[in-house]
Design a protein around this motif. Structure first.
Motif, PDB file in Angstrom:
ATOM      1  N   VAL A   1      51.164  36.266  56.249  1.00 29.77           N
ATOM      2  CA  VAL A   1      51.744  36.093  57.584  1.00 29.77           C
ATOM      3  C   VAL A   1      51.679  34.617  57.991  1.00 29.77           C
ATOM      4  N   ALA A   2      50.550  33.966  57.726  1.00 29.47           N
ATOM      5  CA  ALA A   2      50.386  32.550  58.086  1.00 29.47           C
ATOM      6  C   ALA A   2      51.344  31.656  57.302  1.00 29.47           C
ATOM      7  N   SER A   3      51.776  32.084  56.135  1.00 29.78           N
ATOM      8  CA  SER A   3      52.645  31.255  55.295  1.00 29.78           C
ATOM      9  C   SER A   3      54.129  31.435  55.593  1.00 29.78           C
ATOM     10  N   LEU A   4      54.482  32.335  56.508  1.00 28.86           N
ATOM     11  CA  LEU A   4      55.901  32.600  56.773  1.00 28.86           C
ATOM     12  C   LEU A   4      56.648  31.346  57.202  1.00 28.86           C
TER      13      LEU A   4
ATOM     14  N   MET B   1      64.756  31.355  52.508  1.00 29.33           N
ATOM     15  CA  MET B   1      64.035  32.024  51.436  1.00 29.33           C
ATOM     16  C   MET B   1      63.876  33.494  51.803  1.00 29.33           C
ATOM     17  N   ILE B   2      63.949  34.342  50.787  1.00 37.68           N
ATOM     18  CA  ILE B   2      63.796  35.781  50.965  1.00 37.68           C
ATOM     19  C   ILE B   2      62.441  36.199  50.396  1.00 37.68           C
ATOM     20  N   LEU B   3      61.686  36.942  51.168  1.00 37.17           N
ATOM     21  CA  LEU B   3      60.404  37.488  50.745  1.00 37.17           C
ATOM     22  C   LEU B   3      60.627  38.876  50.167  1.00 37.17           C
ATOM     23  N   VAL B   4      60.081  39.127  48.980  1.00 39.67           N
ATOM     24  CA  VAL B   4      60.111  40.468  48.391  1.00 39.67           C
ATOM     25  C   VAL B   4      58.681  40.841  48.045  1.00 39.67           C
ATOM     26  N   THR B   5      58.152  41.846  48.717  1.00 40.78           N
ATOM     27  CA  THR B   5      56.773  42.275  48.457  1.00 40.78           C
ATOM     28  C   THR B   5      56.741  43.288  47.320  1.00 40.78           C
ATOM     29  N   GLY B   6      55.573  43.406  46.713  1.00 37.76           N
ATOM     30  CA  GLY B   6      55.399  44.375  45.633  1.00 37.76           C
ATOM     31  C   GLY B   6      56.343  44.112  44.472  1.00 37.76           C
ATOM     32  N   ALA B   7      56.560  42.838  44.150  1.00 39.04           N
ATOM     33  CA  ALA B   7      57.599  42.486  43.185  1.00 39.04           C
ATOM     34  C   ALA B   7      57.072  42.137  41.800  1.00 39.04           C
ATOM     35  N   SER B   8      55.834  42.494  41.501  1.00 38.37           N
ATOM     36  CA  SER B   8      55.310  42.255  40.153  1.00 38.37           C
ATOM     37  C   SER B   8      56.012  43.120  39.128  1.00 38.37           C
TER      38      SER B   8
ATOM     39  N   ARG C   1      59.176  36.072  63.992  1.00 33.44           N
ATOM     40  CA  ARG C   1      59.805  34.853  63.451  1.00 33.44           C
ATOM     41  C   ARG C   1      61.321  34.936  63.568  1.00 33.44           C
ATOM     42  N   PHE C   2      61.900  36.064  63.180  1.00 33.28           N
ATOM     43  CA  PHE C   2      63.353  36.218  63.221  1.00 33.28           C
ATOM     44  C   PHE C   2      63.874  36.121  64.659  1.00 33.28           C
TER      45      PHE C   2
ATOM     46  N   GLN D   1      55.754  28.169  56.545  1.00 31.07           N
ATOM     47  CA  GLN D   1      55.749  27.233  55.420  1.00 31.07           C
ATOM     48  C   GLN D   1      56.893  27.518  54.455  1.00 31.07           C
ATOM     49  N   TYR D   2      57.128  28.796  54.173  1.00 29.72           N
ATOM     50  CA  TYR D   2      58.169  29.178  53.221  1.00 29.72           C
ATOM     51  C   TYR D   2      59.541  29.345  53.867  1.00 29.72           C
ATOM     52  N   ALA D   3      59.639  29.169  55.190  1.00 37.93           N
ATOM     53  CA  ALA D   3      60.912  29.302  55.904  1.00 37.93           C
ATOM     54  C   ALA D   3      61.602  30.626  55.567  1.00 37.93           C
ATOM     55  N   ILE D   4      60.862  31.706  55.715  1.00 40.34           N
ATOM     56  CA  ILE D   4      61.385  33.034  55.393  1.00 40.34           C
ATOM     57  C   ILE D   4      62.499  33.410  56.367  1.00 40.34           C
TER      58      ILE D   4
END
Length: 140
Positions: free
Chosen positions: A63-66, A1-8, A120-121, A68-71
């Motif tokens: 950060v705690a959810s990284l 999964m890819i995290l994209v912040t500020g994506a609203s 994580r990486f 869970q979402y398998a970023i």
């Protein structure tokens, strides 16, 4: 999964839209405005999590959810829409408090998230991190 912040909306939204259109990746978007984020999530058809990068608790929860979402990758949009308490102004007109809020939101919390992602990486021996930022629209 890819995290994209500020994506609203804006650059973050465009990055998420292009990832979903051009890859098979799952995408998790974040944003601070619950209503805008939900609208973006519905439009994009991806996962979403409310996270105000100016709020230490929200950043901590992200950060705690990284795990869970398998970023496996992230696009962090930093400094794109600085948190100006006084509203957008020319750079020379910003108060000291606004400058501090902007640095805390767009640098300190983004760096906290970055260190968690890099950790994580490193442990997984894989990951991609991209920072995207611009203040051009705000400087005038």
């Amino acid at each position: 999964m890819i995290l994209v912040t500020g994506a609203s909306e804006g650059i973050g939204f465009a990055c998420a839209r292009e990832l979903l259109a051009r890859t098979r990746a799952s995408v998790l978007i974040t944003g601070r405005d619950r209503w805008k984020l939900e609208r973006a999530r519905e439009t994009l058809g991806c996962s979403a999590m409310v996270c105000d990068q100016g709020n230490e608790r929200d950043v901590g929860e992200l950060v705690a959810s990284l795990e869970q979402y398998a970023i496996e990758g992230a696009i962090l949009t930093v400094g794109v829409n600085p948190a100006y308490a006084e509203g957008p102004r020319r750079l020379h007109a910003l108060s000291a408090a606004t400058i501090e809020d902007t640095v805390r939101t767009n640098c300190v919390h983004a760096l906290r998230l970055t260190t968690a992602l890099l950790d994580r990486f490193h442990r997984r021996r894989y990951g991609v991190l991209v920072w995207v930022g611009s203040q051009a629209q705000s400087v005038g």
